[in-house]
Structure formats: structure tokens, C-alpha cells
Write an enzyme that holds these catalytic residues in place. Structure first.
Site, PDB file in Angstrom:
ATOM      1  N   ASP A 271       0.853  -1.196   0.000  1.00  0.00           N
ATOM      2  CA  ASP A 271       0.000   0.000   0.000  1.00  0.00           C
ATOM      3  C   ASP A 271       0.887   1.244   0.000  1.00  0.00           C
ATOM      4  O   ASP A 271       1.774   1.389   0.842  1.00  0.00           O
ATOM      5  CB  ASP A 271      -0.904  -0.012   1.243  1.00  0.00           C
ATOM      6  CG  ASP A 271      -1.967   1.068   1.203  1.00  0.00           C
ATOM      7  OD1 ASP A 271      -3.151   0.725   1.174  1.00  0.00           O
ATOM      8  OD2 ASP A 271      -1.597   2.265   1.201  1.00  0.00           O
TER       9      ASP A 271
ATOM     10  N   GLU B 157      -3.073   0.092  -3.959  1.00  0.00           N
ATOM     11  CA  GLU B 157      -2.755  -1.113  -3.182  1.00  0.00           C
ATOM     12  C   GLU B 157      -2.961  -2.378  -4.008  1.00  0.00           C
ATOM     13  O   GLU B 157      -3.797  -2.420  -4.913  1.00  0.00           O
ATOM     14  CB  GLU B 157      -3.583  -1.171  -1.898  1.00  0.00           C
ATOM     15  CG  GLU B 157      -5.055  -1.199  -2.158  1.00  0.00           C
ATOM     16  CD  GLU B 157      -5.905  -1.250  -0.897  1.00  0.00           C
ATOM     17  OE1 GLU B 157      -5.599  -2.051   0.003  1.00  0.00           O
ATOM     18  OE2 GLU B 157      -6.879  -0.492  -0.843  1.00  0.00           O
TER      19      GLU B 157
HETATM   20  P1  TTP Z   1      -5.287   5.180   1.243  1.00  0.00           P
HETATM   21  O1  TTP Z   1      -4.301   4.115   0.899  1.00  0.00           O
HETATM   22  O2  TTP Z   1      -6.392   4.831   2.178  1.00  0.00           O
HETATM   23  O3  TTP Z   1      -4.554   6.409   1.921  1.00  0.00           O
HETATM   24  P2  TTP Z   1      -3.167   7.064   1.550  1.00  0.00           P
HETATM   25  O4  TTP Z   1      -2.396   6.261   0.553  1.00  0.00           O
HETATM   26  O5  TTP Z   1      -3.367   8.489   1.178  1.00  0.00           O
HETATM   27  O6  TTP Z   1      -2.430   7.056   2.956  1.00  0.00           O
HETATM   28  P3  TTP Z   1      -1.816   5.813   3.735  1.00  0.00           P
HETATM   29  O7  TTP Z   1      -0.377   6.098   3.865  1.00  0.00           O
HETATM   30  O8  TTP Z   1      -2.535   5.818   5.047  1.00  0.00           O
HETATM   31  O9  TTP Z   1      -2.094   4.583   2.923  1.00  0.00           O
HETATM   32  O10 TTP Z   1      -5.935   5.752  -0.065  1.00  0.00           O
HETATM   33  C1  TTP Z   1      -5.215   5.859  -1.291  1.00  0.00           C
HETATM   34  C2  TTP Z   1      -5.637   7.105  -2.016  1.00  0.00           C
HETATM   35  O11 TTP Z   1      -7.057   7.106  -2.218  1.00  0.00           O
HETATM   36  C3  TTP Z   1      -5.339   8.391  -1.259  1.00  0.00           C
HETATM   37  O12 TTP Z   1      -4.012   8.845  -1.485  1.00  0.00           O
HETATM   38  C4  TTP Z   1      -6.382   9.324  -1.801  1.00  0.00           C
HETATM   39  C5  TTP Z   1      -7.558   8.439  -2.136  1.00  0.00           C
HETATM   40  N1  TTP Z   1      -8.572   8.559  -1.076  1.00  0.00           N
HETATM   41  C6  TTP Z   1      -9.604   9.489  -1.238  1.00  0.00           C
HETATM   42  O13 TTP Z   1      -9.680  10.157  -2.269  1.00  0.00           O
HETATM   43  N2  TTP Z   1     -10.528   9.627  -0.231  1.00  0.00           N
HETATM   44  C7  TTP Z   1     -10.473   8.909   0.930  1.00  0.00           C
HETATM   45  O14 TTP Z   1     -11.335   9.088   1.823  1.00  0.00           O
HETATM   46  C8  TTP Z   1      -9.418   7.954   1.084  1.00  0.00           C
HETATM   47  C9  TTP Z   1      -9.303   7.163   2.355  1.00  0.00           C
HETATM   48  C10 TTP Z   1      -8.493   7.837   0.069  1.00  0.00           C
HETATM   49 MG    MG Z   2      -2.228   4.172   0.783  1.00  0.00          MG
END
Ligand code: TTP
Ligand code: MG
Length: 366
Positions: A18, A117
Site C-alpha cells: 500500500d 494497493e
Molecule cells: P489510502 O491508501 O487509504 O490512503 P493514503 O495512501 O493516502 O495514505 P496511507 O499512507 O494511510 O495509505 O488511499 C489511497 C488514495 O485514495 C489516497 O491517497 C487518496 C484516495 N482517497 C480518497 O480520495 N478519499 C479517501 O477518503 C481515502 C481514504 C483515500
Molecule cells: Mg495508501
């Protein structure tokens, strides 16, 4: 360390990879002067006046309490000096596809689950968890070298544990959960760590006195079934470290349809509409399982003389709505009233679009 393996039992080694703060990391990689700054990516940022929400933010911005799905105006109040950027989806999709290509290069048992991911099954590629750990380090290095962003990897005997593990030590984390350590790893964690256990489920579980995964693992499974239906059983299994789902790349599905040949040709349209309801439910079930939205509903009608017709209607927007399938299919059926007896009817959906994975995680289990 060698794997302990009971006869007939296959110990698998699954990676969940991820990306860290994905959208904002991509922005920083594209513009290195942002490195180390609080960066907030969201819709409609306009100096904190906008009505949009935060898509994600850099780990520096998270220190101010900013997180995904927060109102941009609130983020602005928490950290007015952060760099606010609009979502640049084409850029993130390009980087995502580059990264997925890198990951696919490591194992053909690859499954992308969202823009940032993926799972890899590396059981056939490595001898043991030590080798798996080295492989995970290599993957992390390659992603950073080629795309300039970091990721976190969970290494575990199944998908559910690997996913929990990738989130365990973020950013730039690597967490290996050995088969013999599953219980020790899972039990102290909050139940909300289990994929599919959202806010509402967590609240109910807490009310039942279940706070940790360990609490859930030893809870009476019958009570969980009565309270949550099939997901009660799934949750209980996941809490006990049981998850048989395989890592599979889903093929590109173009359409989903079900049909039924009647036992006896019929002109009873009430009966035919009842069959359409059942077929629509089956189609809808597959759609959820495969995580697609649809835009077009089709029906197929075969008359008693074997002439066969298909009819289609396209909706104004992509949908996952069962009632839209039923309604549209029945509307399309109307032209066959008074056309004699029907031999077969079918219902289908086409113009499919991958659902936002985040909406559909639960359906993965059914
Ligand atoms: P995530 O993998 O949940 O979050 P992230 O990669 O930004 O952070 P982390 O290090 O905790 O993994 O989500 C991947 C992408 O999806 C994120 O960069 C932006 C998008 N996203 C949204 O647009 N809205 C949301 O509510 C979430 C959770 C993610
Ligand atoms: Mg992420």
C-alpha cells in the site's frame, strides 16, 4: 527460519502493498520542493473557503490532525500554511499503473485492489519468511527508486492479515507476521483494523463488549451470526486468522447476465416479471462480487418459436442499484406483451466500470 507446516496444509506467503499518502506523495515526487511540507490534496481547496473534502495529505500534514474525508475548510483551520492542491487524477493513475507494472513483474499472482494497493502471492517464489522479507525490501526499493514514493508492505499467511500488517507501521513500513505469530499480532489490535469493520460495526461490537480482535476471536460465533448475518461468521474467522481468499487478478469483465428457460412456455407476464426479479438479483450479486457499476441494462427474450430478441437501455449514470436493474428490465419487457408465449428470459448489465474499491470491501467476502 523454516516454515512449520502440517501435512496437507499449505502455508502461503502473501504481500499487501500500500502506497504511503498516495496522492500527496505523487505530488511531492513531481515537485520535490514540496518535500517535508504539509501537503493536502483535495477538491475545491480555494484558500480554505472551498466546500470540498481532503482526499489525502502528507504525513507532515497528519501531525496537525488533518486526514482523508475531512472538510477542506476544517483542514485549513488546522493548518493554514499547508500546501493545498487540487486532485490531479490522470497523474495519479499514471503513477499507479507504473507501480502496478513493477509489482506484476514480481509475481503473476497479483491483484490490484485500489489505485494504490495490491496483493501478491509469493509462496512459489521464496523458501521461507526470511526470503519473503528480503523480497519485500527489494520491492520497496524499486518502487522508491523508479517512482520516488514510499510504500508499506505487510507479509503474512493470508490476505486479511497482510492488509492489517501493511497498515501497522506506516509510512515506509515493513511488517512480517509469521504463521506462528498470528494470534500474538492480531489479538491486541482494535476490531476496526479488520477490513469491512467500519464505524457502525465497530460501535455495535463495542456495545457487545468486543473491542479487540482477540475479543472477537473468542466471542460466540452463533451470536455474531444472529447479529450480523454471514459477515458475523466472516469477521469471526478473520479475527481467528482464517482467510482462504486467493490472490487473483480479475479479468476484464465486459458484461454480466443470467437467463432462465421456463419449464413450460408462458404468456403470464406476472410470472415472467417474477423471474426477472430473481435474475436481476443474481446479476446484482455478481456485480457486487466483481466490484463493478453498470450503466446499461439488457434483456433477452426467446419466444416459443425460438425467435430471440435482445433489448437494452442505458441509464443516465453508472449505478449499483438493484431496483434500477429490475425496473429497467421490466420496462424493456413490455414490448413483448401479447406476442405469444415466452420460452426464455434473460437479464444482463453492460458498460461496466470498476467500483471504487473502498465502497465494496465487504462484498469481497460474499
Ligand atoms: P489510502 O491508501 O487509504 O490512503 P493514503 O495512501 O493516502 O495514505 P496511507 O499512507 O494511510 O495509505 O488511499 C489511497 C488514495 O485514495 C489516497 O491517497 C487518496 C484516495 N482517497 C480518497 O480520495 N478519499 C479517501 O477518503 C481515502 C481514504 C483515500
Ligand atoms: Mg495508501
Amino acid at each position: 527460519m523454516p516454515l512449520m507446516c502440517l501435512p496437507g496444509e499449505n502455508i502461503r506467503i502473501i504481500f499487501h502493498v500500500d502506497m504511503d499518502s498516495f496522492y500527496s506523495s505523487v505530488e511531492v515526487a513531481a515537485n520535490p520542493s514540496l518535500k517535508g511540507l504539509p501537503v493536502v490534496v483535495g477538491s475545491d481547496p480555494i484558500k480554505g473557503e472551498g466546500r470540498g473534502v481532503v482526499s489525502t495529505c502528507s504525513y507532515e500534514a497528519r501531525k496537525y490532525g488533518i486526514h482523508s474525508a475531512m472538510a477542506i475548510s476544517k483542514a485549513y483551520r488546522l493548518c493554514p500554511d499547508a500546501v493545498y492542491l487540487r486532485v490531479n487524477m490522470p497523474l495519479y493513475k499514471k503513477v499507479s499503473s507504473n507501480i502496478m507494472e513493477i509489482l506484476k513483474g514480481y509475481s503473476s499472482k497479483f491483484q490490484q485492489v485500489s489505485v494504490d494497493e495490491a496483493y501478491l502471492d509469493v509462496s512459489d517464489l521464496v523458501q521461507d519468511y526470511d526470503e519473503a522479507e528480503n523480497l519485500a525490501l527489494r520491492i520497496k526499493e524499486e518502487v522508491t527508486l523508479r517512482e520516488g514514493i514510499t510504500c508499506s508492505i505487510g507479509v503474512a499467511p493470508n490476505k486479511s492479515i497482510a492488509k492489517i500488517a501493511s497498515d501497522y507501521r506506516k509510512p515506509d513500513g515493513l511488517t512480517v507476521v509469521l504463521p506462528g505469530e498470528v494470534e500474538r499480532f492480531l489479538y491486541p489490535l482494535d476490531v476496526s483494523r479488520i477490513s469491512g469493520v467500519g464505524k457502525k460495526t465497530s460501535i455495535i461490537l463495542n456495545e457487545m463488549g468486543i473491542r479487540t480482535i482477540g475479543d472477537l476471536a473468542v466471542y460466540d460465533v452463533q451470536v455474531l451470526r444472529e447479529r450480523f448475518g454471514k459477515f458475523g461468521l466472516v469477521m469471526h474467522q478473520l479475527a481467528n486468522g482464517i482467510d482462504g481468499r486467493t490472490v487473483m487478478e480479475r479479468g476484464d469483465v465486459k458484461s454480466i447476465s443470467k437467463e432462465d428457460t421456463f419449464d413450460r412456455d408462458t404468456s403470464d407476464m406476472v410470472y415472467v416479471e417474477g423471474v426477472i426479479d430473481v435474475l436481476s438479483e443474481n446479476v446484482h450479486g455478481s456485480l457486487l462480487k466483481k466490484k463493478y457499476l453498470f450503466k446499461t441494462v439488457t434483456i433477452k427474450v426467446r419466444l416459443e418459436d425460438f425467435t430471440t430478441y435482445t433489448r437494452a437501455r442505458t441509464l443516465g449514470a453508472y449505478s449499483s442499484d438493484l431496483s434500477a436493474i429490475k425496473r429497467t428490465a421490466k420496462a424493456l419487457l413490455q414490448e413483448f406483451r401479447g406476442r405469444g408465449r415466452l420460452r426464455l428470459v434473460g437479464v444482463g448489465v453492460t458498460k461496466l466500470e470498476k467500483m471504487d474499491e473502498k465502497q465494496s470491501r465487504l462484498s469481497d467476502f460474499f
